[in-house]
Write an enzyme that holds these catalytic residues in place. Sequence first.
Site, PDB file in Angstrom:
ATOM      1  N   ASP A  52      34.161  40.347  41.443  1.00 32.70           N
ATOM      2  CA  ASP A  52      34.902  40.374  40.185  1.00 32.70           C
ATOM      3  C   ASP A  52      34.198  41.280  39.161  1.00 32.70           C
ATOM      4  O   ASP A  52      33.038  41.069  38.833  1.00 32.70           O
ATOM      5  CB  ASP A  52      34.983  38.926  39.674  1.00 32.70           C
ATOM      6  CG  ASP A  52      36.123  38.676  38.716  1.00 32.70           C
ATOM      7  OD1 ASP A  52      36.281  39.470  37.768  1.00 32.70           O
ATOM      8  OD2 ASP A  52      36.830  37.678  38.908  1.00 32.70           O
ATOM      9  N   THR A  91      41.866  39.910  35.985  1.00 30.87           N
ATOM     10  CA  THR A  91      41.476  39.259  37.239  1.00 30.87           C
ATOM     11  C   THR A  91      42.658  38.833  38.101  1.00 30.87           C
ATOM     12  O   THR A  91      42.670  39.064  39.309  1.00 30.87           O
ATOM     13  CB  THR A  91      40.609  38.034  36.917  1.00 30.87           C
ATOM     14  OG1 THR A  91      39.426  38.505  36.272  1.00 30.87           O
ATOM     15  CG2 THR A  91      40.236  37.264  38.160  1.00 30.87           C
ATOM     16  N   ASN A 112      46.599  37.809  33.260  1.00 26.06           N
ATOM     17  CA  ASN A 112      46.005  36.482  33.482  1.00 26.06           C
ATOM     18  C   ASN A 112      46.879  35.390  32.889  1.00 26.06           C
ATOM     19  O   ASN A 112      46.944  34.279  33.418  1.00 26.06           O
ATOM     20  CB  ASN A 112      44.614  36.401  32.850  1.00 26.06           C
ATOM     21  CG  ASN A 112      43.539  37.023  33.724  1.00 26.06           C
ATOM     22  OD1 ASN A 112      43.771  37.330  34.895  1.00 26.06           O
ATOM     23  ND2 ASN A 112      42.360  37.207  33.160  1.00 26.06           N
ATOM     24  N   ASP A 174      39.684  29.765  40.239  1.00 27.48           N
ATOM     25  CA  ASP A 174      40.891  29.352  40.972  1.00 27.48           C
ATOM     26  C   ASP A 174      41.808  30.539  41.241  1.00 27.48           C
ATOM     27  O   ASP A 174      42.336  30.706  42.338  1.00 27.48           O
ATOM     28  CB  ASP A 174      41.628  28.213  40.243  1.00 27.48           C
ATOM     29  CG  ASP A 174      41.932  28.473  38.771  1.00 27.48           C
ATOM     30  OD1 ASP A 174      41.772  29.618  38.311  1.00 27.48           O
ATOM     31  OD2 ASP A 174      42.329  27.515  38.076  1.00 27.48           O
ATOM     32  N   ARG A 175      42.005  31.404  40.232  1.00 29.73           N
ATOM     33  CA  ARG A 175      42.944  32.523  40.429  1.00 29.73           C
ATOM     34  C   ARG A 175      42.440  33.498  41.486  1.00 29.73           C
ATOM     35  O   ARG A 175      43.234  34.137  42.171  1.00 29.73           O
ATOM     36  CB  ARG A 175      43.243  33.234  39.116  1.00 29.73           C
ATOM     37  CG  ARG A 175      42.051  33.764  38.341  1.00 29.73           C
ATOM     38  CD  ARG A 175      42.520  34.234  36.936  1.00 29.73           C
ATOM     39  NE  ARG A 175      41.459  34.786  36.097  1.00 29.73           N
ATOM     40  CZ  ARG A 175      40.635  34.062  35.342  1.00 29.73           C
ATOM     41  NH1 ARG A 175      40.718  32.742  35.357  1.00 29.73           N
ATOM     42  NH2 ARG A 175      39.724  34.633  34.580  1.00 29.73           N
ATOM     43  N   ASP A 301      31.473  39.153  36.983  1.00 28.60           N
ATOM     44  CA  ASP A 301      32.377  39.136  35.831  1.00 28.60           C
ATOM     45  C   ASP A 301      31.829  38.262  34.707  1.00 28.60           C
ATOM     46  O   ASP A 301      31.861  38.671  33.537  1.00 28.60           O
ATOM     47  CB  ASP A 301      33.747  38.621  36.274  1.00 28.60           C
ATOM     48  CG  ASP A 301      34.795  38.732  35.176  1.00 28.60           C
ATOM     49  OD1 ASP A 301      35.135  39.877  34.818  1.00 28.60           O
ATOM     50  OD2 ASP A 301      35.247  37.697  34.674  1.00 28.60           O
ATOM     51  N   HIS A 305      30.948  39.767  31.049  1.00 28.64           N
ATOM     52  CA  HIS A 305      31.536  39.287  29.789  1.00 28.64           C
ATOM     53  C   HIS A 305      30.471  38.766  28.822  1.00 28.64           C
ATOM     54  O   HIS A 305      30.573  38.954  27.618  1.00 28.64           O
ATOM     55  CB  HIS A 305      32.547  38.167  30.055  1.00 28.64           C
ATOM     56  CG  HIS A 305      33.849  38.647  30.580  1.00 28.64           C
ATOM     57  ND1 HIS A 305      34.623  39.574  29.921  1.00 28.64           N
ATOM     58  CD2 HIS A 305      34.530  38.341  31.708  1.00 28.64           C
ATOM     59  CE1 HIS A 305      35.724  39.811  30.630  1.00 28.64           C
ATOM     60  NE2 HIS A 305      35.683  39.081  31.718  1.00 28.64           N
ATOM     61  N   ASP A 346      38.535  43.302  41.658  1.00 29.26           N
ATOM     62  CA  ASP A 346      39.838  43.018  41.050  1.00 29.26           C
ATOM     63  C   ASP A 346      40.122  43.943  39.864  1.00 29.26           C
ATOM     64  O   ASP A 346      41.257  44.094  39.432  1.00 29.26           O
ATOM     65  CB  ASP A 346      39.926  41.557  40.629  1.00 29.26           C
ATOM     66  CG  ASP A 346      38.789  41.140  39.704  1.00 29.26           C
ATOM     67  OD1 ASP A 346      37.735  41.815  39.687  1.00 29.26           O
ATOM     68  OD2 ASP A 346      38.953  40.130  38.988  1.00 29.26           O
ATOM     69  N   HIS A 491      37.275  43.868  30.056  1.00 27.46           N
ATOM     70  CA  HIS A 491      38.061  44.861  30.803  1.00 27.46           C
ATOM     71  C   HIS A 491      39.512  44.593  30.463  1.00 27.46           C
ATOM     72  O   HIS A 491      39.801  43.866  29.528  1.00 27.46           O
ATOM     73  CB  HIS A 491      37.781  44.669  32.304  1.00 27.46           C
ATOM     74  CG  HIS A 491      37.927  43.240  32.712  1.00 27.46           C
ATOM     75  ND1 HIS A 491      39.131  42.668  33.016  1.00 27.46           N
ATOM     76  CD2 HIS A 491      37.020  42.221  32.760  1.00 27.46           C
ATOM     77  CE1 HIS A 491      38.967  41.387  33.269  1.00 27.46           C
ATOM     78  NE2 HIS A 491      37.703  41.070  33.113  1.00 27.46           N
TER      79      HIS A 491
HETATM   80 ZN    ZN Z   1      38.127  39.664  37.113  1.00 22.40          ZN
END
Ligand code: ZN
Length: 560
Positions: A52, A91, A112, A174-175, A301, A305, A346, A491
């Site tokens: 990620d 993502t 998202n 989860d995603r 990721d 962040h 992603d 992003h």
């Molecule tokens: Zn992501």
Amino acid sequence: MFRVISISRKFALAIAAVTLPFSPLMAQETVPAVSQTVSPRAPRLIVAISVDQFSADLFAQYRQRFTGGIARLTEGAVFPSGYQSHAATETCPGHSTIMTGNRPAHTGVIANSWIDQSVTVGSKVVYCAEDVSKRTAGSKDYVASVGNLLVPTLGEWMKRANPAARNIAVSGKDRGALMMGGHDIDQVYWWKGKGFATLAGRELGPTALAQNAAITATLAKGAPAFPVPAWCARQNRVVQAGKASVGTGHFALKAGDSDAFRASPRLDRATLDLATRLVDEQKLGKGTVPDVLSVSLSATDYVGHSTGTEGAEMCIQLTQLDAALGDFFAGLDKRGIDYAVVLTADHGGFDMPERLQEQALVQSSRVGDDVSAAALSTALGKRYGIEAKGLILSDGPAGDYWLRNDIAPGLRGKIIDDAKAMLMTSPQVEAVLSAAEIAATPMPTASPETWTLTERARASYNPLHSGDFLVMLKRGVVPIAHAGAGYVATHGSPWDYDRRVPMLFWRKGMTGFEQPSPVETVDIAPSLAALIGLNVPEGSFDGRCLDLDGGPGSTCGVPR
Ligand SMILES: [Zn+2]
């Protein structure tokens, strides 16, 4: 090794027993035929890895430093300019492209989160991996679901051809797991709170429980900081972003701090450990037909962040990720599994403006409050003499915006035009596109680095979920107005720092090569399908098969 073997008629008859039609549960007229010709030379396990926020820029920066799992993959088929070609580089859309071979316009996962004004319980913001029909007024928690994904994943195609194929996914989010695994998934786990969770109505298996017990033990006692590699010394320097001081974090873990565990290399190590345990539990790669294991590694990721991309934190994260992947592949080797790997991301990523400004990118900035939906609502409500509250809705200061649905049809176009004119007076706004403009644009077919902004938006546009207009910030403008602890960089833009990702394919014994010309992440699913002899109906993919054999052979089979 990667070559597709043309099989004899006798062998074709022998394997007919494992060639099954599409799920018999679905009506025949809606069922495209899918079959699989499993060559004895086909790999028995596909390992699809998404790191990620692992941008092509980070891959280039660290490539010569890797000695573990990523170094191994650079001996295979290397595409350093893979593209998450769409505009909304988040993502959920990104993960939805990797295993479906489809752009978000077709996966339906346009962001998202999006606004759905028909929702009657709670907020109008719908999370991409949420079953909104299961919301309850008293619930703080959503019910995770893959229901918003409109197309099948590779694992689902494999199961339709051969129900014995196992489709497994694990992730720090989860995603990540759900969008790679899809609807028909045998086991799926993701990080939630202090350990791994699964879909509502399913039990955690013994393997996930054992992994969670190991995490609980680590959390109980804490863990020391990671060493800073000598070649990262220049990055080990404090930079201030609002109240957040970043650049010198080394991930010492205080006992009980599960949030710090999550935003550290430990999350990826735990996700890969769970993947290895599932390989054993599910006997992946040991059956007569190929299985698929999707692994979405989220720590890069979270580190990006919370601390940006150019501090000591990212250096430690990528060094530890490379080592953890090396151990994971060595574990698969030890088990004697014939596996093929793809590793991609992603979306890409971008550093925080405060450090970018010090490092020669003076035009980088944080978005102002003037482009927010709230600011537009106030100004336009006043101009038209209508209720300002919620007149314009969005899930952030860029991307899709919606007009409140009680506005008369005759007024909607005028308000959108005015919103556009107001936004375009901001020096931070590059473009504002109406849904009608985007929908009227043909899906692009040229190489993704040449696409116009409208074409990038077209690849993200789905009428079921997209907004009434789309706001694109200028290159270098970070859509976080005010940095805070845990959130300094992001992003999601249509610019190439967020679109470009590496695509690395590897299998033992393959003839590797480097192909610097752009390709797309939607090419991954058709390439893997061809590799395992899966015949997916014509038109099922936006992407194309990439020949993964660097020699005269082809893994794409005979053109149909
Ligand atoms: Zn992501």
